[in-house]
Design an enzyme around this catalytic site. Structure first.
Site, PDB file in Angstrom:
ATOM      1  N   ASN A   1       0.859  -1.181   0.000  1.00 40.88           N
ATOM      2  CA  ASN A   1       0.000   0.000   0.000  1.00 40.88           C
ATOM      3  C   ASN A   1       0.898   1.235   0.000  1.00 40.88           C
ATOM      4  O   ASN A   1       1.491   1.568   1.015  1.00 40.88           O
ATOM      5  CB  ASN A   1      -0.906  -0.034   1.242  1.00 40.88           C
ATOM      6  CG  ASN A   1      -1.778   1.197   1.348  1.00 40.88           C
ATOM      7  OD1 ASN A   1      -1.795   2.047   0.456  1.00 40.88           O
ATOM      8  ND2 ASN A   1      -2.514   1.296   2.446  1.00 40.88           N
TER       9      ASN A   1
ATOM     10  N   LYS B   1       0.038   4.214  -0.268  1.00 41.18           N
ATOM     11  CA  LYS B   1      -0.641   5.376   0.334  1.00 41.18           C
ATOM     12  C   LYS B   1      -0.476   6.608  -0.558  1.00 41.18           C
ATOM     13  O   LYS B   1      -0.437   6.476  -1.777  1.00 41.18           O
ATOM     14  CB  LYS B   1      -0.150   5.583   1.773  1.00 41.18           C
ATOM     15  CG  LYS B   1      -0.274   4.293   2.593  1.00 41.18           C
ATOM     16  CD  LYS B   1      -0.069   4.453   4.064  1.00 41.18           C
ATOM     17  CE  LYS B   1      -0.247   3.117   4.761  1.00 41.18           C
ATOM     18  NZ  LYS B   1      -0.086   3.184   6.210  1.00 41.18           N
TER      19      LYS B   1
ATOM     20  N   GLU C   1      -6.877   4.438   7.995  1.00 41.07           N
ATOM     21  CA  GLU C   1      -6.636   5.869   7.784  1.00 41.07           C
ATOM     22  C   GLU C   1      -7.894   6.548   7.240  1.00 41.07           C
ATOM     23  O   GLU C   1      -8.168   7.696   7.550  1.00 41.07           O
ATOM     24  CB  GLU C   1      -5.423   6.073   6.865  1.00 41.07           C
ATOM     25  CG  GLU C   1      -4.131   5.775   7.612  1.00 41.07           C
ATOM     26  CD  GLU C   1      -2.971   5.327   6.744  1.00 41.07           C
ATOM     27  OE1 GLU C   1      -3.028   5.440   5.513  1.00 41.07           O
ATOM     28  OE2 GLU C   1      -1.983   4.833   7.335  1.00 41.07           O
TER      29      GLU C   1
ATOM     30  N   GLU D   1      -5.133  -5.077  10.408  1.00 42.90           N
ATOM     31  CA  GLU D   1      -4.133  -4.034  10.603  1.00 42.90           C
ATOM     32  C   GLU D   1      -4.426  -3.290  11.900  1.00 42.90           C
ATOM     33  O   GLU D   1      -5.253  -2.362  11.919  1.00 42.90           O
ATOM     34  CB  GLU D   1      -4.169  -3.035   9.442  1.00 42.90           C
ATOM     35  CG  GLU D   1      -3.905  -3.658   8.091  1.00 42.90           C
ATOM     36  CD  GLU D   1      -3.391  -2.620   7.096  1.00 42.90           C
ATOM     37  OE1 GLU D   1      -2.232  -2.744   6.689  1.00 42.90           O
ATOM     38  OE2 GLU D   1      -4.132  -1.684   6.767  1.00 42.90           O
TER      39      GLU D   1
ATOM     40  N   GLY E   1       2.522   2.375  10.732  1.00 38.85           N
ATOM     41  CA  GLY E   1       3.419   3.523  10.587  1.00 38.85           C
ATOM     42  C   GLY E   1       4.138   3.911  11.868  1.00 38.85           C
ATOM     43  O   GLY E   1       4.738   4.975  11.951  1.00 38.85           O
TER      44      GLY E   1
ATOM     45  N   SER F   1       3.606  -1.979  10.288  1.00 41.44           N
ATOM     46  CA  SER F   1       5.057  -1.975  10.515  1.00 41.44           C
ATOM     47  C   SER F   1       5.751  -3.279  10.110  1.00 41.44           C
ATOM     48  O   SER F   1       6.736  -3.690  10.739  1.00 41.44           O
ATOM     49  CB  SER F   1       5.385  -1.617  11.971  1.00 41.44           C
ATOM     50  OG  SER F   1       4.944  -0.292  12.250  1.00 41.44           O
TER      51      SER F   1
END
Ligand code: 13P
Length: 254
Positions: free
Chosen positions: A10, A12, A98, A166, A172, A212
């Site tokens: 991903n 992002k 997110e 996730e 992150g 991560s």
């Protein structure tokens, strides 16, 4: 039944044309297990989907990072599932934390999007996961079950769904879930699917881990029997993504 290892990248909201071309070149040159061992899907921002798709080797596929909840039309700024299908984009990521957090996407809205995308012929990487506060209050399983239920209530087939667990606190942050923490939630999700959807769906649906994941921690995570792959953020922009793809060859612990 064997579930083929799945590795998603991903990207992002990252990249320039030059940067994405460089990432694709690294991916195309990487020595990775063959497509019958691992399924690799990368997800650039919408605007780079055509260029990435045109340059990526045919073994690897692309995913959009979102799509609109229903048929396109007067929805300024949105991209519809029909458009992705029109461009030959096979996959879409839906329900990423997110978007759930920053754009207030509810479980029901995500469920509606998953159902609509599937109805148009897209394959879906559906994301679930708890916040740190929810984990610390002991509601992790309740949260991921509710997120999964909102999808289960709206779809008739799980054939084209990959579930990405996730944990929000691991995204992150460099704070990866321990292999035991990941295995526990993956196993509980599989049990939930067994009880609430069907034994067949539970045994065939891939449940991948995100948060991560790195070249350094992927092997240990991949050894867990219920971890069927990864959804990788930061590390998918780097050459170590190749090492993460190679984790498909790790032998599962009994
Ligand atoms: P990181 O790998 O950067 O933690 O991101 C995970 C993620 O959100 C993938 O969708």
């Amino acid at each position: 039944m064997a579930r083929k290892f799945f590795v998603g990248g991903n990207w992002k909201c990252n990249g320039t044309t030059e940067e994405v071309k460089k990432i694709v070149a690294t991916l195309n040159d990487g020595q990775v297990p063959s497509a019958d061992i691992v399924e690799v899907v990368v997800s650039p921002p919408y605007i780079f989907l055509p260029v990435v798709q045109s340059l990526l080797k045919p073994d690897f596929h692309v995913a959009a990072q979102n799509c609109w909840v229903k048929k396109g039309g007067a929805f300024t700024g949105e991209v519809s599932a029909e458009m992705l299908v029109n461009l030959g984009i096979p996959w879409v990521i839906l329900g990423h934390s997110e978007r759930r957090a920053l754009l207030n996407e509810s479980n029901e809205f995500v469920g509606d999007k998953v159902a609509y995308a599937l109805s148009q012929g897209l394959k879906v990487i559906a994301c679930v996961g708890e916040t740190l506060e929810q984990r610390e209050s002991g509601s992790t399983l309740e949260v991921v079950a509710a997120q999964t239920k909102a999808i289960a209530d709206r779809v008739t087939s799980w054939e084209n769904i990959v579930v990405a667990y996730e944990p929000v606190w691991a995204i992150g942050t460099g704070k990866v879930a321990s292999p035991a923490q990941a295995q526990e939630v993956h196993n509980e999700l599989r049990k939930w699917l067994h009880a609430n959807v069907s034994p067949d769906v539970a045994s065939t649906t891939r449940i991948i881990y995100g948060g991560s994941v790195s070249g350094a921690n992927c092997k240990e995570l991949a050894g867990n029997p219920d971890v069927d792959g990864f959804l990788v953020g930061g590390a998918s922009l780097k050459p170590e993504f190749i090492d993460i793809i190679k984790a498909a060859e790790v032998e599962k612990k009994a």
